[in-house]
Motif scaffolding. Structure first.
Motif, short mmCIF file in Angstrom:
data_model
loop_
_atom_site.label_atom_id
_atom_site.label_comp_id
_atom_site.label_asym_id
_atom_site.label_seq_id
_atom_site.Cartn_x
_atom_site.Cartn_y
_atom_site.Cartn_z
N ASP A 37 10.78 9.94 0.05
CA ASP A 37 10.46 8.52 0.14
C ASP A 37 11.51 7.79 0.98
O ASP A 37 11.17 6.90 1.76
CB ASP A 37 10.38 7.91 -1.26
CG ASP A 37 9.27 6.87 -1.38
OD1 ASP A 37 8.21 7.09 -0.79
OD2 ASP A 37 9.49 5.84 -2.04
N LYS A 45 2.33 7.91 6.40
CA LYS A 45 2.88 6.59 6.14
C LYS A 45 3.08 5.80 7.44
O LYS A 45 2.78 4.60 7.50
CB LYS A 45 4.20 6.69 5.37
CG LYS A 45 4.03 6.93 3.88
CD LYS A 45 5.29 6.54 3.11
CE LYS A 45 5.04 6.51 1.62
NZ LYS A 45 6.16 5.93 0.86
N THR A 100 -5.38 8.63 1.82
CA THR A 100 -5.05 8.73 0.40
C THR A 100 -6.05 9.59 -0.36
O THR A 100 -5.77 10.04 -1.47
CB THR A 100 -5.02 7.34 -0.27
OG1 THR A 100 -6.32 6.74 -0.16
CG2 THR A 100 -3.96 6.46 0.36
N THR A 150 0.83 -1.21 0.00
CA THR A 150 0.00 0.00 0.00
C THR A 150 0.86 1.26 0.00
O THR A 150 0.55 2.24 -0.69
CB THR A 150 -0.92 0.01 1.23
OG1 THR A 150 -1.73 -1.17 1.23
CG2 THR A 150 -1.83 1.24 1.23
N LEU A 151 1.95 1.24 0.76
CA LEU A 151 2.78 2.44 0.90
C LEU A 151 3.74 2.65 -0.26
O LEU A 151 4.33 3.72 -0.38
CB LEU A 151 3.57 2.37 2.21
CG LEU A 151 2.74 2.32 3.49
CD1 LEU A 151 3.65 2.25 4.71
CD2 LEU A 151 1.82 3.52 3.59
N GLU A 193 0.77 3.95 -3.21
CA GLU A 193 0.99 5.39 -3.27
C GLU A 193 1.26 5.86 -4.69
O GLU A 193 1.17 7.06 -4.98
CB GLU A 193 2.15 5.80 -2.36
CG GLU A 193 2.14 7.30 -2.06
CD GLU A 193 3.46 7.82 -1.52
OE1 GLU A 193 3.45 8.95 -1.00
OE2 GLU A 193 4.47 7.13 -1.64
N ALA A 217 1.32 2.36 8.39
CA ALA A 217 2.19 1.22 8.68
C ALA A 217 1.86 0.61 10.05
O ALA A 217 1.84 -0.62 10.21
CB ALA A 217 3.65 1.65 8.62
N ALA A 255 7.58 -0.40 2.37
CA ALA A 255 7.33 0.97 2.81
C ALA A 255 7.60 2.03 1.75
O ALA A 255 7.22 3.19 1.93
CB ALA A 255 8.18 1.27 4.05
#
Length: 513
Positions: free
Chosen positions: A54, A28, A278, A11-12, A16, A32, A45
């Motif tokens: 990032d 994030k 999101t 997902t991260l 993203e 997490a 991640a």
């Protein structure tokens, strides 16, 4: 007892990469932590080499989120791999996930490399990653369109070089279930050394088959499934992990008693958190987590469910965290009842967040006679701000109509000082945004604006989600909740601006280090 299927959540990272989604470090970490509570095995991640932001986000997740493997993505390039290790090295269990494309179309048009060069790069990348950590995943990008003999050769070489997980991605969602299941079975049977590693799949949803393909793979030997909450991701998205998990749970008979370590009662909560942060709304008819997933309108269905739930429900809603309380919440409810309701809903708030949420709950109860769980959830999610609130809304006065130019007078608080401006616009929302821009000195462009009624009725809470940018590249999502649509819009816009300011300050501080 069956075998375990490991859940790799991206997902991260891949999630993203959904168009218009941009999460800051605080967001994030929040996601997490919830993923860890959900019980996923691996959290990818981010892609550390892609940007300083990032990298910092992956490093923060690795340092702060416990009880789960944290992975960083890296191309088959030494600089990428070194950067990924720097980001994940402080995790309780660190994984480097390195990849290179193996299909002819990717090698010819994207990489401009020969098969021999790709094979050499794959082996070198795995060996480099193995020098940092014992947990190395190798992915053959676009595996579903790769010539099988060459794919098998690359996989065997990666295993020999030290890979512990081999991921077979359907990168562009090209596969169909029967074909894909047979493909995975052949890999598990034919590739030398495959029994020494975990076979993983990463399926995209371009044909709407990501979950079906993932399940077909599991039936044929895959023991790790990669995907994202709510199925978000590039293009049409990834396999929706909540659907994979619940299919395995509900149809144990079909999937040979395979199981996951996921705490299913955390699914709904996780879905809502990801949707909120999101800005990607979950469609009402979405399986498992959509608003209509356990709703019954047909009289025949209602009668059946009232007599015996299993007539029309193959899953108990409580199993995925969907439950409705008989505890009536209103203006006479006390702090203890409010705290208990939050605990029942899965929220763990700090004392400060609890106090602010309770204060907002009481104010709403004076306006709205029937307070629902959805109302409470909206209040709490808005209070759980993940970026410092440089500006907050003090008051607003709107003048609008068919015969007047829309005008907004806005008062914002900054460090307890009130700042005021007025502006005209093409509509009341535009006027509000222009007035805020005057106060902050930041000229933002609104990319999207949307409103969702959280509950039914004339006094329903309005949930506004919008996206802004200043450079056309970095996008910031804001959310605001109110029974007044214009107030919700103002709060959402200010929320997005605060995120923009905070990220700029973080970047400036990083440059000064």
């Amino acid at each position: 007892m069956g075998q375990r299927v490991y859940i790799f959540d991206t997902t991260l990272r891949d999630g993203e990469q959904s168009p218009g989604v941009s999460l800051n470090i605080g967001e994030k970490i929040q996601i997490a932590r919830q993923l860890a509570r959900l019980g996923v095995d691996i959290i990818e991640a981010g892609f550390p080499i892609s940007s300083p932001g990032d990298f910092e986000a992956v490093r923060a997740v690795a340092r702060e989120v416990k009880g789960v493997t944290v992975a960083g993505l890296a191309r088959a390039d030494f600089q990428d791999i070194d950067r990924a290790w720097e980001a994940v090295r402080h995790a309780e269990q660190a994984r480097i996930h390195t990849f290179i494309a193996t299909s002819d179309i990717h090698m010819q048009h994207k990489l401009r490399m020969s098969r021999e060069q790709v094979l050499e790069a794959a082996v070198a990348a795995v060996k480099r990653a193995k020098g940092f950590t014992g947990d190395v995943e190798f992915s053959a990008e676009d595996a579903s369109r790769t010539e099988p003999a060459f794919l098998f050769q690359v996989i065997a070489a990666a295993i020999e070089a030290g890979a512990t997980v081999i991921n077979i991605p359907d990168t562009v969602g090209y596969a169909v279930p029967g074909e894909w299941g047979s493909f995975i079975e052949t890999i598990c049977r034919e590739v030398p050394g495959i029994d020494r590693v975990t076979v993983s799949v990463h399926c995209h949803n371009d044909l709407g088959l990501a979950v079906a393909n993932s399940l077909a793979a599991v039936l044929n030997g895959a023991r790790q499934v990669e995907g994202a909450i709510n199925g978000i991701g590039e293009r049409a998205g990834n396999a929706a992990l909540e659907e994979v998990v619940m299919a395995l749970y509900t149809r144990k008979d079909r999937y040979n008693n395979l199981y996951t370590g996921v705490h299913t009662e955390e699914i709904y909560r996780t879905s809502r958190l990801v949707s909120t942060l999101t800005g990607m709304k979950v469609q009402s008819n979405k399986a498992i987590v959509g608003n209509n997933a356990f709703a019954h309108e047909s009289g025949i269905h209602q009668a059946g469910v009232l007599k015996e739930r299993t007539t029309y429900e193959i899953m108990n809603p409580a199993l995925v965290g969907v439950s409705k309380s008989n505890l009536v919440m209103g203006k006479h409810s006390g702090r203890h009842a409010f705290r208990q309701r939050l605990e029942d809903m899965g929220f763990a708030l700090s004392e400060e967040e609890l106090n602010k949420s309770f204060e907002r709950f009481k104010k709403l109860a004076d306006k709205k006679s029937d307070i629902t769980d959805d109302d409470i959830e909206a209040i709490v999610e808005e209070e759980m701000k993940l970026a410092p609130q440089t500006y907050s809304l003090d008051y607003m006065q709107i003048s609008s109509g068919t015969a007047v130019v829309p005008t907004a007078t806005i008062g914002l608080l900054k460090d307890e000082a009130r700042l005021e401006e007025a502006a005209c616009g093409n509509g009341p929302v535009d006027a509000i945004c222009r007035a805020v821009d005057k106060i902050t000195g930041i000229n933002c462009t609104m990319i999207s604006w949307g409103i969702n009624a959280i509950t039914a009725g004339k006094d329903a809470l309005g949930d506004v989600t919008l996206k802004i940018t200043t450079d056309g590249q970095r996008v910031y999502t804001g959310r605001g909740i109110s029974t007044d649509v214009l107030e919700a819009s103002a709060k959402a816009y200010i929320n997005a601006v605060n995120k923009l300011i905070w990220e700029a300050e973080q970047a400036k501080a990083a440059e000064g280090e």
